[in-house]
Design a protein around this motif. Structure first.
Motif, mmCIF file in Angstrom:
data_model
loop_
_atom_site.group_PDB
_atom_site.id
_atom_site.type_symbol
_atom_site.label_atom_id
_atom_site.label_comp_id
_atom_site.label_asym_id
_atom_site.label_seq_id
_atom_site.Cartn_x
_atom_site.Cartn_y
_atom_site.Cartn_z
ATOM 1 N N PRO A 64 0.888 -4.231 2.244
ATOM 2 C CA PRO A 64 0.642 -2.829 1.923
ATOM 3 C C PRO A 64 0.450 -1.993 3.177
ATOM 4 C CG PRO A 64 -0.723 -4.282 0.584
ATOM 5 C CD PRO A 64 -0.105 -5.127 1.655
ATOM 6 N N THR A 65 0.839 -0.723 3.068
ATOM 7 C CA THR A 65 0.710 0.169 4.216
ATOM 8 C C THR A 65 -0.546 1.017 4.145
ATOM 9 O OG1 THR A 65 2.035 1.820 3.042
ATOM 10 C CG2 THR A 65 3.189 0.324 4.536
ATOM 11 N N LYS B 35 6.069 -1.480 -4.577
ATOM 12 C CA LYS B 35 5.176 -1.369 -3.424
ATOM 13 C C LYS B 35 5.649 -2.270 -2.299
ATOM 14 C CE LYS B 35 0.247 -0.630 -2.746
ATOM 15 N NZ LYS B 35 0.376 0.818 -2.678
ATOM 16 N N GLN B 36 5.414 -1.784 -1.083
ATOM 17 C CA GLN B 36 5.714 -2.566 0.103
ATOM 18 C C GLN B 36 4.676 -3.693 0.267
ATOM 19 O OE1 GLN B 36 8.084 -2.495 2.346
ATOM 20 N NE2 GLN B 36 9.065 -0.507 2.203
ATOM 21 N N TYR B 37 5.122 -4.837 0.772
ATOM 22 C CA TYR B 37 4.199 -5.871 1.179
ATOM 23 C C TYR B 37 4.545 -6.312 2.614
ATOM 24 C CZ TYR B 37 1.207 -9.868 1.477
ATOM 25 O OH TYR B 37 0.231 -10.717 1.870
ATOM 26 N N PRO C 157 2.679 4.783 1.381
ATOM 27 C CA PRO C 157 1.864 4.025 0.424
ATOM 28 C C PRO C 157 2.332 4.177 -1.019
ATOM 29 C CG PRO C 157 0.683 5.968 1.188
ATOM 30 C CD PRO C 157 1.904 5.863 2.034
#
Length: 268
Positions: free
Chosen positions: A266-267, A262-264, A121
């Motif tokens: 979201p984790t 940030k990852q998309y 995250p």
């Protein structure tokens, strides 16, 4: 005969990383003895797709108040296949800084590095390499001790939240960093911490006071060093922030950077 379903299968949302990094070498605003804006100098920003960027300004002069020989910034971001992480680096450097012949520094370096593991995250952010070289006040040397060891244990916002409850050292520098008398409550997931890398300031000069991560010079104003702003997934390091008073009034910052992404989707 049963009719076949005409519903289309749900497509899986492709995962991708949104990079974030920006930096500037100097900016400020004066309100006395005149109104004057110092536009952001040597600004760099990283696109959400990653990549590389840089900016440079040389021989900057603002009246007789502010000057520096060089200011430059660099941002980069990319995917590391070995450990499947997204990495971001941002630096901001100012050389030959002179503020009203009171504060001078040969070199001030701000450096943030983030490694964002797959499915994490938050990225883990370090500040190693940030430093002051030949900093002086009124011609007298200033030695600033930076506590990298403490922040090595606080590479994410969630680690900082936990440390605020269990680490007395971290709580002390975050509960009232500007010494206003207002104690910061325990932070929730959408909260933030303001603190500093500074563990001690060594300066022996009559009439000049040190307090926390700041130095106050009568007739000049207050300077804050190595301020850290921590929120979820993001960290900003400002190596020098000033609030000038007396016959000359103004505020601004030097050698500052912000990073992560940030990852998309979201984790967490």
């Amino acid at each position: 005969m049963a009719l076949e379903s005409l519903e289309c299968p749900k497509a899986e949302i492709p995962r991708h990383f949104h990079y974030h990094a920006c930096a500037h070498a100097f900016s400020g605003r004066f309100t006395r003895p005149f109104e004057g804006q110092i536009h952001v100098q040597a600004a760099s920003a990283l696109p959400v797709t990653g990549g590389h960027g840089s900016a440079r300004v040389e021989n900057f002069q603002f009246h007789e108040f502010i000057s520096f020989k060089k200011g430059y910034t660099h941002v980069s971001g990319g995917y590391q296949d070995g450990d499947k992480s997204n990495n971001t680096l941002v630096t901001s450097v100012i050389e030959g800084l002179n503020m009203m012949d009171i504060l001078t520094a040969d070199r001030v370096v701000c450096r943030l590095y983030s490694k964002h593991p797959k499915d994490a995250p938050e990225g883990r952010i370090t500040m190693h390499g940030s430093k002051f070289e030949n900093l002086s006040i009124c011609g007298h040397p200033v030695k600033i001790d930076l506590d990298f060891a403490l922040f090595e244990e606080l590479q994410t916002f969630e680690l900082a939240r936990a440390a605020y409850k269990t680490n007395d050292k971290f709580k002390k520098i975050t509960q009232d960093p500007l010494q206003t008398g207002q104690i910061l409550p325990e932070q929730k997931c959408n909260g933030a911490f303001l603190c500093s890398l500074v563990s001690d300031i060594h300066l022996d000069y009559p009439g000049v006071n040190t307090s926390g991560h700041s130095i106050y010079v009568p007739g000049f104003g207050k300077v804050f060093f190595a301020e850290v702003f921590i929120s979820h997934g993001t960290r900003t390091l400002t190596m020098l922030r000033f609030e000038l008073g007396s016959t000359t009034s103004g505020s601004g910052s030097a050698s500052s950077a912000t990073t992560n992404g940030k990852q998309y989707p979201p984790t967490g």
